[in-house]
Each structure stands twice: as structure tokens, then as C-alpha cells.
Design a protein around this motif. Structure first.
Motif, PDB file in Angstrom:
ATOM      1  N   LEU A 403       0.822  -1.206   0.000  1.00 40.55           N
ATOM      2  CA  LEU A 403       0.000   0.000   0.000  1.00 40.55           C
ATOM      3  C   LEU A 403       0.859   1.260   0.000  1.00 40.55           C
ATOM      4  N   PRO A 404       1.875   1.380   0.869  1.00 43.89           N
ATOM      5  CA  PRO A 404       2.753   2.553   0.786  1.00 43.89           C
ATOM      6  C   PRO A 404       3.445   2.679  -0.575  1.00 43.89           C
ATOM      7  N   ASN A 405       3.849   1.539  -1.153  1.00 44.33           N
ATOM      8  CA  ASN A 405       4.501   1.580  -2.459  1.00 44.33           C
ATOM      9  C   ASN A 405       3.563   2.098  -3.534  1.00 44.33           C
ATOM     10  N   ARG A 406       2.312   1.637  -3.501  1.00 47.11           N
ATOM     11  CA  ARG A 406       1.344   2.102  -4.505  1.00 47.11           C
ATOM     12  C   ARG A 406       1.069   3.588  -4.317  1.00 47.11           C
ATOM     13  N   ILE A 407       1.008   4.039  -3.057  1.00 52.47           N
ATOM     14  CA  ILE A 407       0.807   5.465  -2.796  1.00 52.47           C
ATOM     15  C   ILE A 407       1.950   6.269  -3.400  1.00 52.47           C
ATOM     16  N   GLN A 408       3.165   5.782  -3.217  1.00 53.79           N
ATOM     17  CA  GLN A 408       4.330   6.491  -3.760  1.00 53.79           C
ATOM     18  C   GLN A 408       4.286   6.547  -5.286  1.00 53.79           C
ATOM     19  N   LEU A 409       3.869   5.438  -5.915  1.00 54.10           N
ATOM     20  CA  LEU A 409       3.780   5.420  -7.377  1.00 54.10           C
ATOM     21  C   LEU A 409       2.734   6.414  -7.874  1.00 54.10           C
ATOM     22  N   GLU A 410       1.595   6.482  -7.165  1.00 56.37           N
ATOM     23  CA  GLU A 410       0.513   7.363  -7.600  1.00 56.37           C
ATOM     24  C   GLU A 410       0.788   8.823  -7.250  1.00 56.37           C
ATOM     25  N   GLN A 411       1.702   9.067  -6.321  1.00 52.99           N
ATOM     26  CA  GLN A 411       2.038  10.440  -5.943  1.00 52.99           C
ATOM     27  C   GLN A 411       2.576  11.233  -7.131  1.00 52.99           C
ATOM     28  N   ALA A 412       3.134  10.535  -8.121  1.00 52.46           N
ATOM     29  CA  ALA A 412       3.685  11.226  -9.286  1.00 52.46           C
ATOM     30  C   ALA A 412       2.623  12.027 -10.023  1.00 52.46           C
ATOM     31  N   SER A 413       1.372  11.560  -9.984  1.00 51.21           N
ATOM     32  CA  SER A 413       0.303  12.267 -10.684  1.00 51.21           C
ATOM     33  C   SER A 413      -0.500  13.181  -9.759  1.00 51.21           C
ATOM     34  N   ASP A 414      -0.455  12.910  -8.456  1.00 50.24           N
ATOM     35  CA  ASP A 414      -1.192  13.744  -7.507  1.00 50.24           C
ATOM     36  C   ASP A 414      -0.499  13.662  -6.151  1.00 50.24           C
ATOM     37  N   ASN A 415       0.137  14.761  -5.747  1.00 48.85           N
ATOM     38  CA  ASN A 415       0.907  14.726  -4.508  1.00 48.85           C
ATOM     39  C   ASN A 415       0.037  14.741  -3.252  1.00 48.85           C
ATOM     40  N   LYS A 416      -1.303  14.760  -3.426  1.00 47.66           N
ATOM     41  CA  LYS A 416      -2.201  14.723  -2.268  1.00 47.66           C
ATOM     42  C   LYS A 416      -2.714  13.316  -1.966  1.00 47.66           C
ATOM     43  N   ILE A 417      -2.279  12.328  -2.778  1.00 42.62           N
ATOM     44  CA  ILE A 417      -2.771  10.962  -2.624  1.00 42.62           C
ATOM     45  C   ILE A 417      -2.552  10.446  -1.208  1.00 42.62           C
ATOM     46  N   ALA A 418      -1.364  10.678  -0.656  1.00 41.13           N
ATOM     47  CA  ALA A 418      -1.038  10.152   0.680  1.00 41.13           C
ATOM     48  C   ALA A 418      -2.024  10.656   1.729  1.00 41.13           C
ATOM     49  N   GLY A 419      -2.405  11.912   1.638  1.00 40.84           N
ATOM     50  CA  GLY A 419      -3.360  12.465   2.597  1.00 40.84           C
ATOM     51  C   GLY A 419      -4.735  11.847   2.455  1.00 40.84           C
ATOM     52  N   TYR A 420      -5.136  11.588   1.197  1.00 48.11           N
ATOM     53  CA  TYR A 420      -6.447  10.996   0.965  1.00 48.11           C
ATOM     54  C   TYR A 420      -6.535   9.567   1.517  1.00 48.11           C
ATOM     55  N   VAL A 421      -5.427   8.842   1.486  1.00 48.40           N
ATOM     56  CA  VAL A 421      -5.446   7.421   1.831  1.00 48.40           C
ATOM     57  C   VAL A 421      -5.037   7.183   3.283  1.00 48.40           C
ATOM     58  N   ALA A 422      -4.681   8.224   4.008  1.00 47.73           N
ATOM     59  CA  ALA A 422      -4.179   8.064   5.374  1.00 47.73           C
ATOM     60  C   ALA A 422      -5.185   7.345   6.274  1.00 47.73           C
ATOM     61  N   THR A 423      -6.478   7.704   6.176  1.00 44.51           N
ATOM     62  CA  THR A 423      -7.477   7.062   7.044  1.00 44.51           C
ATOM     63  C   THR A 423      -7.641   5.579   6.695  1.00 44.51           C
ATOM     64  N   LEU A 424      -7.493   5.250   5.419  1.00 42.88           N
ATOM     65  CA  LEU A 424      -7.566   3.845   5.019  1.00 42.88           C
ATOM     66  C   LEU A 424      -6.413   3.056   5.639  1.00 42.88           C
ATOM     67  N   GLN A 425      -5.223   3.632   5.624  1.00 42.68           N
ATOM     68  CA  GLN A 425      -4.077   2.967   6.238  1.00 42.68           C
ATOM     69  C   GLN A 425      -4.301   2.755   7.733  1.00 42.68           C
ATOM     70  N   MET A 426      -4.906   3.735   8.387  1.00 39.86           N
ATOM     71  CA  MET A 426      -5.190   3.594   9.821  1.00 39.86           C
ATOM     72  C   MET A 426      -6.184   2.463  10.060  1.00 39.86           C
ATOM     73  N   ARG A 427      -7.231   2.361   9.228  1.00 40.65           N
ATOM     74  CA  ARG A 427      -8.220   1.293   9.411  1.00 40.65           C
ATOM     75  C   ARG A 427      -7.583  -0.080   9.193  1.00 40.65           C
ATOM     76  N   LEU A 428      -6.697  -0.180   8.197  1.00 45.09           N
ATOM     77  CA  LEU A 428      -6.026  -1.447   7.945  1.00 45.09           C
ATOM     78  C   LEU A 428      -5.120  -1.826   9.119  1.00 45.09           C
ATOM     79  N   SER A 429      -4.403  -0.845   9.658  1.00 51.21           N
ATOM     80  CA  SER A 429      -3.531  -1.112  10.815  1.00 51.21           C
ATOM     81  C   SER A 429      -4.350  -1.554  12.021  1.00 51.21           C
ATOM     82  N   ARG A 430      -5.500  -0.899  12.245  1.00 49.97           N
ATOM     83  CA  ARG A 430      -6.356  -1.268  13.373  1.00 49.97           C
ATOM     84  C   ARG A 430      -6.908  -2.678  13.204  1.00 49.97           C
TER      85      ARG A 430
END
Length: 685
Positions: A403-430
Motif C-alpha cells: 500500500l505505501p509503495n502504490r501510494i508512492q507510485l501514484e504520488q507522481a500524478s497527484d501529490n495529495k494521494i497520501a493524505g487521501y489514503v491516510a485514514t484507510l491505512q489507519m483502518r487497515l492497521s487497526r
């Protein structure tokens, strides 16, 4: 009247409702017929009326008495009975063609047509399907000597619903239906029970009649691999992943989908490729940032180029899926180092020519890196493996790496991707941190996981006879298999300890897997399955809106209800609140066994879901006694009031005897140890 057996005349015909005026001789509600004494004018009894070449059959739904006025007779002193008229109201339910009973109507009786009580032989012909497999449900509530049978193929082929308030006998009725099936020799039968209250294991224990007549496997109740109640997360398809992690449609869903596809495609050696490709990308980005350093740019560029050279050379030696791309990267980097002539000199700046050479090389290297990701199935432009394929991947690695790797790949087209997906990462960690979900999220990789799981559900040996099998619940299966009978397979999934917030996800996944198995079966319906859903309102809730709670689970079972019949997947649902069930599922149930229901919304749902001729009968629902039910639908010739057959070793659903237990002083002494034992298990100690 001179006609033998006639009890009255038709006075009104309206749609499927008849009114009958009883003749004076029937006022005592008994009548002598060719085969003995008949009860006349009792609700739920049957009458016959000639209609052309056939005889219409109707069930009595109401009885009334009222005064009559005889204008043509001399006024004489008469008793109240002599001044009263007796009238029946009946719902038409079918017809006799000769001696054979058929459902439905081909014509209506005329006014003044003679009405007779159905004879014992006629009632038997109605209740006992001819030339088809049948199962005995119970006896007629009106004629206790007459058994009521259901057409087994129509019952299974068109789904069945058993409804009623708590304590009315639903679980025993479900068991009675299963007993009726076990009365047949069906070694290839398959019954799967979703038991959310932990009631059925005792009914199918090895020493019981059912246990001896079936190959029973109980999975649960404690979620986990040892008890067999586990569901590998990689069985989930795209929609189930999104539902479990509540991924929003805008950005989170696409990123999660592609991350899971990356994880499915990746192997142990592939992960190193991905990591090192990311390092090369990072090195190129660092050098690009150094270009703008006004004090010292040559030395850091030199160090980055040399470290990248060593990393690429090592990867070329190891080979792998994208060896060609690594070799191309090696050639491009060597060309860049040679032509740029970058030196290890501190406080020196890169020249414009050096920057130009490096920029052109880096552009070509980025293209090779993109091609390498494509070979690995992780490129943005390349097609990934089937998102729904039940292929193993590690959920922990998805969280930590893919998931972090895919976020990094997609950041090239939109540098806000990481912020949008942060809550999803938290739910997965929980989810990964919550031990309640370990039976889904931390199932160990093993041989043929999907095949062994389906075999267990269908009653086959998931270990395939291999004593060294790595199937997680192999010891459990061997213990239970030693006591199994020889009849049909009965797999009980005891879901009583599954967390309520994940129950819908679990049942949806299990239902979808069974449906996919049925759909993929060739030839079709080669191994039909009966899926029994206890307390079905908990995971097939009514959907008031598409985004409502339980929509995923409901969608799965609605599809099974609509399409499962042709693929050999039948539903037997039981619920105490039918109004909370999906109306689509209830409407698709060809047979309804209704116990006592007091709530008006529950009664109204059944009125809309059952045949017109049965609706008048549903007024009896609030007053039905325990173990009594109204049965309507395609599997029974007519709507009928039934006393459900007695069952031995019933499900563990009896009401507790409060007073008897409260009187037991010994139980009071054992209460502290009881609580200690419960708390230790509750806390996972």
C-alpha cells in the motif's frame, strides 16, 4: 337436501373468495357423509365445489351466524337456532381433476353450486404429493390423523422461509424440515448451516439419530484455525475488500484495489525487485534536487551514482523476472557516469553539460523502471492480475509495503494521494492489531487453501487423506470424522462468537463462495446445496438505501435468492423479524412456514410475499400456539395449518427455567468460579 354429503350452497363468488350458506341440517357443524361423520364450518378445514369438469377446493377462513327472514312462511314460534343462518367464507386454493389435486384455477363455480366437505381421501390426496419425493412436516391442525407432506424438490428448488416470534418453534421447524430430508437416502446431500446462536451442534452430536444419519462437521464456535472457524482474507473479492475496510470510492478504493493486485502478483523474490526499483527512483530524485544546490552538487551526485551502480550490478547478477530491464538500467547508468565525468570533489558545482547528460540518462532510466514495474504486474499502465482471484497474499505486507509503495507510485500524478489514503491505512492497521479478526487476517498460508476449504464446506475430506496435511484444522476434522455417519454432509458454522461488526462480512463471503462454486460447476447443479440461515435478519437486513448497513451481505443473498435455484443452491432462512429481512429474499421464498407473529409489520410483509389465496389465513398468526404454523407456497398443495412434527434432540433454544435455577443454592456457590472461567476466556487468557 337430497344430495349426499352436501353441506350448503354457494351464495357469492368474488375473485378467490367464496361465500357458502350452510343448509339447516349442518347447523350443528357436523354432517354424515359417505365415509363417516364430517366436521362442518371449522376454520382451516377444506370444502369442494363443482366448477365445470373439475371440482374447486377451498379452505375455510371464516364462519359467521346471523338471523334470517322468511317472508313466504307463516309466522310461527321458532327457536333462535331456527331463525339463524350459517355462512362460511373460504379461499379457493386449487382444483381436483378427476382424483388428482392441482394448484391454481381453471374456472369458477356458479352460484347455488352444491358445497361438500372434503373427504378423508381427498384431504390425503391434497397433503401427499404423488409421484414426487416428499418430506413429512407434521400433521394437520384440524385432522390430527392426517400427516402433512411437502414436495421436497419444490421446497428446495424455490427456497423456504421459517418465521415466527421468539419461542414459537422456528428452530424446531428447521430441524423438522432437515429430519424430513434425512428420512430419504441422500448420501450426496449437502447441508450448510449458518448458526449464529450456537444451537445446532448438540442436535447433530455423534450419539444422536441425526449424527448417525449424517456426516456432520462443526466449525467453531471460537473463531480461529484450531476450531476450523477461519476464513482466509485472500478469499475476499474486490467488493468485499472495500466493504471490510470501508474504502471511499474517490481515491481510497482505486489505490486499495491496485495495492491488493500488487500483493497478489508479488512473490518473495519480486519484493526485492520492487524495493530496489524504488531505491533507484529515489536516487534519481535526490540527484535532481542536487542540481539546484548552489554550493556543492558534484560530490553528492558522484556518491549517488556510484551506490546506484553497485545496487544495479548486484541485481543483474541475481536475475529475476525483470532481468532485462536491470541490464538496460546498468548500460544507461554506465553511459551517464562515463559521459558526465562527475568527480568526487567537494564544493564543486555540476556544469550545464553534466546536468544535460544526466537528465537524458535519467529519462531513459525512468522508462526502464516503468517497464520493470509492468513486468512485475505493478505498473500503472499495465493490466494487473484478476482483482478477484483468491490468490494468497500477506495482509501484513499489504499494510507495510504494497500500500505505501502504490501510494508512492501514484504520488507522481497527484501529490495529495497520501493524505487521501491516510485514514484507510489507519483502518487497515487497526484491523491487523485487533485479535478478534485474526481468524480472517492472520490465516497461515497452506496447500490448496480454496480447494480444501470448499471440500470442508461440502463434507469432503479437506486433507485428501494426507496425514501430513497442513490444512489448519486437520486435527479437528480427523477427530470429528471418526464419529461421522454415512448419510448426507451437514456442515455447521457456529458463528455465535464472531464479532457483530464483522458478521455480515463473514456471512457474505461464505455465501458468495458457495454461490461461485455452484455457478462454476459443470455440469450445472451437479452437487446441490441447502444453505440454512438462522437469525437471517442479522446478515440479510432490509436495504432502505444502497449505502445502508449490510448492503454487501444483503446483495449476496438477494442474488442467491434470485439465481441460486438454477445452479442448485437453495436457501432455508429462519427469522423472528421478517419485516427486518430483505423483502427481495422473502419474496423469492416459494414456501413460507409462519409461526406466531404479533408485530403488524411482520404480518404485512408476509401478506405481500404470499399468494392471494393465503392472505386471509395470515390473520391467524397472532394466536397460533407453539409448534403450530401456517404453511403456504409451491411445495404444499394448499395453504395448511400444521402441528409441526416432534423432533428429538432439538436445537439448544429452549427458554431458561428461571425459578428452578434460582432455587438451586449450589449454583450460587459456583458463581465466582463460573465468572472467573468466563472472564479468562473472554480476555483471551
Amino acid at each position: 337436501m337430497s344430495e349426499v354429503g352436501v353441506i350448503g350452497r354457494v351464495t357469492s363468488v368474488q375473485s378467490t373468495t367464496l361465500r357458502v350458506a350452510l343448509d339447516v341440517g349442518a347447523k350443528g357443524f357436523t354432517k354424515v357423509g359417505p365415509d363417516g361423520l364430517h366436521t362442518v364450518g371449522v376454520v382451516n378445514s377444506y370444502i369442494t365445489v363443482p366448477a365445470g369438469a373439475h371440482r374447486v377446493v377451498a379452505i375455510v377462513t371464516g364462519v359467521r351466524i346471523g338471523p334470517t327472514t322468511d317472508h313466504g312462511e307463516r309466522r310461527t314460534l321458532r327457536s333462535q337456532d331456527d331463525q339463524s343462518g350459517y355462512e362460511l367464507e373460504a379461499a379457493v386454493v386449487g382444483r381436483f381433476e378427476g382424483e388428482s389435486f392441482k394448484s391454481g384455477l381453471t374456472g369458477y363455480p356458479p352460484l347455488h353450486a352444491p358445497v361438500r366437505s372434503a373427504t378423508r381421501s381427498e384431504v390425503k390426496s391434497i397433503f401427499l404429493p404423488k409421484d414426487v419425493p416428499s418430506l413429512r412436516l407434521g400433521s394437520s391442525a384440524i385432522a390430527s390423523e392426517q400427516d402433512v407432506f411437502l414436495d421436497a424438490n419444490l421446497l428446495l428448488g424455490h427456497h423456504c422461509a421459517v418465521v415466527g416470534s421468539t419461542g414459537s418453534g422456528k428452530s424446531c421447524t428447521v430441524t423438522a424440515l432437515i429430519d424430513g430430508l434425512l428420512d430419504h437416502s441422500i448420501p450426496n446431500g449437502h447441508i450448510v448451516i449458518f448458526d449464529v446462536n450456537g444451537e445446532y451442534a448438540q442436535s447433530f452430536a455423534p450419539g444422536t439419530g441425526r449424527g448417525k444419519a449424517s456426516r456432520t462437521l462443526v466449525l467453531g464456535p471460537k473463531p480461529g484455525q484450531d476450531d476450523g472457524l477461519f476464513i482466509p482474507h485472500w478469499f475476499m473479492n474486490n467488493e468485499e475488500h472495500l466493504a471490510l475496510l470501508r474504502a471511499s470510492e474517490g481515491v481510497q478504493a482505486p489505490v486499495l484495489q491496485r495495492s491488493i493486485a500488487d500483493a497478489r502478483a508479488a512473490e518473495g523474490s519480486t519484493q526485492q525487485d520492487v524495493t530496489r526499483l524504488q531505491i533507484i527512483q529515489s536516487g534519481i530524485s535526490i540527484i535532481g534536487q542536487v542540481f539546484g544546490d548552489a554550493k556543492n552538487s558534484e560530490e553528492p551526485t558522484y556518491l549517488q551514482l556510484r551506490s546506484m551502480r553497485e545496487l544495479i550490478a548486484d541485481q543483474v547478477r541475481q536475475g529475476g523476472l525483470c532481468k532485462v530491464q536491470w541490464q538496460n538500467l546498468q548500460v544507461l547508468l554506465e553511459h551517464a557516469i562515463t559521459n558526465s565525468a562527475v568527480r568526487n570533489v567537494k564544493w564543486s558545482l555540476l556544469s550545464a553539460i553534466q546536468k544535460d547528460v544526466l537528465s537524458q540518462a535519467f529519462a531513459s532510466m525512468r522508462a526502464e523502471i516503468s517497464d520493470a514495474f509492468g513486468v512485475l504486474g505493478m505498473g500503472s499502465a499495465q493490466a494487473a492480475p484478476d482483482f478477484d482471484a483468491p490468490v494468497y497474499y500477506s495482509l501484513q505486507q499489504l499494510c507495510d509495503f504494497f500500500l505505501p509503495n502504490r501510494i508512492q507510485l501514484e504520488q507522481a500524478s497527484d501529490n495529495k494521494i497520501a493524505g487521501y489514503v491516510a485514514t484507510l491505512q489507519m483502518r487497515l492497521s487497526r484491523l491487523l492489531a485487533d485479535g478478534r479478526y485474526d481468524f480472517i487476517t492472520r490465516v497461515e498460508k497452506h496447500t490448496d487453501p480454496l480447494g480444501s476449504y470448499l471440500k470442508a464446506l461440502m463434507g469432503a475430506d479437506p486433507t485428501s487423506g494426507d496425514v501430513g496435511s497442513d490444512w489448519p484444522a486437520a486435527p479437528l476434522y480427523r477427530d470429528q470424522a471418526a464419529d461421522q455417519g454415512t448419510g448426507p454432509s451437514v456442515t455447521i458454522l457456529d458463528l455465535s462468537l464472531v464479532a457483530s461488526d464483522v458478521l455480515e462480512n463473514v456471512t457474505a463471503l461464505l455465501g458468495r463462495i458457495l454461490f461461485d462454486l455452484a455457478v462454476r460447476s459443470d455440469p450445472r447443479a451437479e452437487h446441490p446445496v441447502l444453505l440454512v440461515l438462522e437469525e437471517a435478519h442479522r446478515f440479510i437486513p432490509s436495504r432502505t438505501e444502497t449505502s445502508g448497513s449490510g448492503s454487501r451481505s444483503t446483495a449476496v443473498f438477494e442474488r442467491i435468492a434470485k439465481e441460486g435455484r438454477k445452479f442448485g443452491l437453495s436457501l432455508l432462512i429462519a427469522s423472528q423479524r421478517p419485516s427486518e429481512l430483505s423483502e427481495t429474499v422473502v419474496a423469492q421464498c416459494g414456501t413460507v412456514v409462519a409461526h406466531r407473529l404479533t408485530h403488524e409489520a411482520d404480518q404485512n410483509l408476509l401478506r405481500h410475499a404470499t399468494a392471494l389465496s393465503s392472505r386471509a389465513l395470515l390473520d391467524q398468526l397472532p394466536s397460533l400456539a407453539q409448534q403450530h404454523a401456517l404453511v403456504t407456497g409451491v411445495s404444499t398443495g394448499v395453504p395448511v395449518a400444521v402441528r409441526i412434527r416432534d423432533v428429538t434432540d432439538p436445537p439448544k433454544s429452549d427458554d431458561p427455567d428461571f425459578i428452578s435455577i434460582w432455587r438451586d443454592a449450589e449454583k450460587l456457590k459456583s458463581l465466582p468460579k463460573h465468572i472467573d472461567r468466563l472472564v479468562a476466556d473472554w480476555q483471551g487468557e
